[in-house]
Design a protein around this motif. Structure first.
Motif, PDB file in Angstrom:
ATOM      1  N   LYS A   1       0.837  -1.209   0.000  1.00 26.14           N
ATOM      2  CA  LYS A   1       0.000   0.000   0.000  1.00 26.14           C
ATOM      3  C   LYS A   1       0.869   1.255   0.000  1.00 26.14           C
ATOM      4  O   LYS A   1       0.601   2.224  -0.713  1.00 26.14           O
ATOM      5  CB  LYS A   1      -0.907   0.008   1.236  1.00 26.14           C
ATOM      6  CG  LYS A   1      -2.002  -1.047   1.235  1.00 26.14           C
ATOM      7  CD  LYS A   1      -2.766  -0.984   2.553  1.00 26.14           C
ATOM      8  CE  LYS A   1      -3.660  -2.194   2.750  1.00 26.14           C
ATOM      9  NZ  LYS A   1      -4.252  -2.230   4.110  1.00 26.14           N
ATOM     10  N   LYS A   2       1.939   1.226   0.826  1.00 26.03           N
ATOM     11  CA  LYS A   2       2.838   2.382   0.943  1.00 26.03           C
ATOM     12  C   LYS A   2       3.511   2.704  -0.391  1.00 26.03           C
ATOM     13  O   LYS A   2       3.792   3.853  -0.698  1.00 26.03           O
ATOM     14  CB  LYS A   2       3.898   2.089   2.016  1.00 26.03           C
ATOM     15  CG  LYS A   2       4.706   3.312   2.439  1.00 26.03           C
ATOM     16  CD  LYS A   2       5.821   2.939   3.414  1.00 26.03           C
ATOM     17  CE  LYS A   2       5.284   2.447   4.739  1.00 26.03           C
ATOM     18  NZ  LYS A   2       6.387   2.195   5.704  1.00 26.03           N
ATOM     19  N   HIS A   3       3.746   1.645  -1.194  1.00 28.55           N
ATOM     20  CA  HIS A   3       4.389   1.835  -2.494  1.00 28.55           C
ATOM     21  C   HIS A   3       3.365   2.011  -3.624  1.00 28.55           C
ATOM     22  O   HIS A   3       3.683   1.838  -4.793  1.00 28.55           O
ATOM     23  CB  HIS A   3       5.310   0.655  -2.800  1.00 28.55           C
ATOM     24  CG  HIS A   3       6.568   0.652  -1.988  1.00 28.55           C
ATOM     25  ND1 HIS A   3       6.588   0.247  -0.673  1.00 28.55           N
ATOM     26  CD2 HIS A   3       7.836   1.029  -2.300  1.00 28.55           C
ATOM     27  CE1 HIS A   3       7.832   0.350  -0.214  1.00 28.55           C
ATOM     28  NE2 HIS A   3       8.595   0.826  -1.172  1.00 28.55           N
ATOM     29  N   LYS A   4       2.115   2.328  -3.218  1.00 28.73           N
ATOM     30  CA  LYS A   4       1.043   2.636  -4.179  1.00 28.73           C
ATOM     31  C   LYS A   4       0.700   1.437  -5.077  1.00 28.73           C
ATOM     32  O   LYS A   4       0.440   1.583  -6.271  1.00 28.73           O
ATOM     33  CB  LYS A   4       1.416   3.840  -5.060  1.00 28.73           C
ATOM     34  CG  LYS A   4       1.763   5.099  -4.287  1.00 28.73           C
ATOM     35  CD  LYS A   4       0.539   5.704  -3.598  1.00 28.73           C
ATOM     36  CE  LYS A   4       0.818   7.085  -3.037  1.00 28.73           C
ATOM     37  NZ  LYS A   4       1.688   7.088  -1.850  1.00 28.73           N
TER      38      LYS A   4
ATOM     39  N   LYS B   1      -1.951  -1.687  -5.574  1.00 27.19           N
ATOM     40  CA  LYS B   1      -3.306  -2.089  -5.206  1.00 27.19           C
ATOM     41  C   LYS B   1      -3.294  -3.475  -4.569  1.00 27.19           C
ATOM     42  O   LYS B   1      -2.665  -4.401  -5.087  1.00 27.19           O
ATOM     43  CB  LYS B   1      -4.185  -2.093  -6.463  1.00 27.19           C
ATOM     44  CG  LYS B   1      -5.651  -2.394  -6.216  1.00 27.19           C
ATOM     45  CD  LYS B   1      -6.515  -1.993  -7.402  1.00 27.19           C
ATOM     46  CE  LYS B   1      -6.092  -2.614  -8.707  1.00 27.19           C
ATOM     47  NZ  LYS B   1      -7.044  -2.315  -9.803  1.00 27.19           N
TER      48      LYS B   1
ATOM     49  N   LYS C   1       8.404  -0.877  -8.188  1.00 27.75           N
ATOM     50  CA  LYS C   1       8.204   0.234  -7.261  1.00 27.75           C
ATOM     51  C   LYS C   1       9.024   0.074  -5.976  1.00 27.75           C
ATOM     52  O   LYS C   1       9.154   1.024  -5.206  1.00 27.75           O
ATOM     53  CB  LYS C   1       6.715   0.371  -6.928  1.00 27.75           C
ATOM     54  CG  LYS C   1       5.861   0.737  -8.136  1.00 27.75           C
ATOM     55  CD  LYS C   1       4.406   0.905  -7.766  1.00 27.75           C
ATOM     56  CE  LYS C   1       3.575   1.336  -8.991  1.00 27.75           C
ATOM     57  NZ  LYS C   1       2.155   1.569  -8.647  1.00 27.75           N
TER      58      LYS C   1
END
Length: 437
Positions: free
Chosen positions: A116-119, A121, A255
């Motif tokens: 989540k922190k690294h965007k 999903k 990411k």
């Protein structure tokens, strides 16, 4: 292109490799590295697995006494991250994890939060400390769920349960059974929302600064029986291929490049995903060699595996030379696999001989074996005898090579899946239509 002196030195040098193994899973890599002309020593932590590798490579009882001897130290499992970092700080060349990547794999909640922190999903999930709260949660939020144990207990792959009932009743029944059999010893676990799609992994080697190309795309076959029937085993076989780029990789692992560099990771990392027409949903990290993934990868790599590991651990930037087409592998196992039952293992499997009809060992990867007078005997306690690999320009070619090799081998009471790779023909159509290949 003309090679530099440094590149020539790396290509021709023979080195001292110290393999630190949790259960002896890296025997094949250690044995192959030795056959390439390097000196190899293997340490196995798990006591019931201590016989694995005897007669194949030199075994050691205390790996720390051999650190000065080693040119490179290779850790084959998660949980050694802090030790890896200490050795790197002491200027040792190390192929292995870090405390951060240990947490990515062992602490599912941490892994999901990092995604989540690294965007990236992710699917809805919730962590639980006891079965009562989990059952109550499902009753309040009826849906299909997957039970995922956390920490060390996740190594018991048969405990992972994928529900099929839309109201979650099958998951509730399994949780009630676990409560009776495990009580408070189960530890933390996660309930993850289930979605339908294609299960696919993307992985890459990481040299401490960046991912090395090509990427590896992998399709695992986890159930014991063909057509995905029976208990989860961790894995019964795998098919794969190499690519220069991947939309799945760009949306997920890529990411993490800067974060992995910051956290001193040097090794191999894999992210298992469910993908469908709505998106890419990461399920879990494997921040070390995948088993049997690394053996099948070795079958598709066109350079000595020891040399490859050294270059990665030494921070080299290069393109991995790989075969075109497909690679595939299947485990040959014996009772009591996938369960642990010492009495059954001793009765049916211990010291069983691996017999070759013709003395052809290419694509045959020793697993839980020892070598006595040039006879390969089953040892350990889990019943994983061999991994057999095959390669080909098409999936059917790779399957044919692998199953021909399996037919050359006799192991009493053994069993294996006869459909490894079959999923590809349907899965590839879906992936193409979703724009993910």
């Amino acid at each position: 292109m003309k090679k530099t002196t440094h590149q020539l030195k790396i290509g021709n040098s023979k080195r001292n490799f110290l393999f630190i193994s949790r259960w002896g899973e890296s025997l094949d890599i250690a044995y192959t590295t030795q056959q390439e002309g390097n000196s190899v020593k293997l340490f196995i932590e798990d006591k019931p697995s201590k016989e694995i590798g005897h007669g194949f490579v030199q075994k050691v009882q205390d790996w720390k006494k051999h650190l000065q001897w080693a040119d490179i130290v290779v850790f084959d499992y998660t949980g050694y991250g802090e030790i890896c970092e200490e050795l790197r700080a002491a200027k040792k060349i190390v192929f292995g994890g870090s405390q951060y990547t240990d947490s990515l794999e062992l602490d599912r909640n941490f892994g999901q939060n990092e995604l989540k922190k690294h965007k990236v999903k992710v699917l809805p999930s919730k962590e639980f400390q006891n079965f009562e709260d989990a059952i109550k949660y499902i009753k309040q939020n009826p849906d299909m769920y997957v039970i995922k144990p956390c920490g060390e207990i996740q190594e018991l792959k048969q405990l992972l349960f994928v529900g099929n009932d839309e109201s979650g009743l099958d998951v509730i029944r399994v949780l009630q059974a676990y409560e009776k059999s495990w009580g408070n010893n189960f530890g933390k676990f996660q309930l993850q929302r289930k979605v339908k799609g294609v299960e696919v992994s993307v992985s890459a080697f990481f040299n401490g600064k960046e991912f090395l190309l090509p990427l590896n795309i992998t399709f695992e076959h986890k159930k014991l029986f063909p057509k995905e029937l029976g208990v989860s085993t961790g894995e019964m076989g795998t098919s794969m291929f190499w690519v220069k780029s991947s939309p799945i990789f760009e949306a997920t692992l890529k990411k993490f490049e800067k974060t992995l560099e910051k956290n001193h990771f040097i090794g191999h990392i894999d992210l298992n995903c469910i993908v469908n027409g709505n998106g890419i949903y990461p399920l879990e990290f494997t921040s070390r060699f995948g088993f049997p993934q690394i053996f099948i990868q070795r079958a598709g790599i066109n350079e000595p595996i020891g040399n490859l590991l050294y270059k990665i651990a030494n921070g080299e930037k290069f393109t991995i030379n790989v075969k075109k087409g497909f690679q595939i592998g299947a485990f040959i196992v014996v009772p009591p696999f996938p369960f642990e039952d010492k009495k059954t293992f001793n009765l049916f499997s211990k010291d069983s001989v691996v017999i070759f009809k013709k003395e052809l060992k290419e694509g045959v990867h020793p697993m839980h074996l020892k070598n006595i007078n040039d006879e390969w005997l089953i040892t350990g306690n889990t019943g994983i005898a061999l991994l057999i690999s095959g390669t080909g320009t098409t999936m059917k070619d790779a399957q044919k090579m692998m199953y021909n090799r399996i037919n050359n081998i006799i192991v009493n009471n053994s069993y294996y899946r006869t459909d490894i790779g079959d999923r590809w023909f349907e899965d590839s159509d879906k992936l193409w239509s979703w724009g993910l290949l």
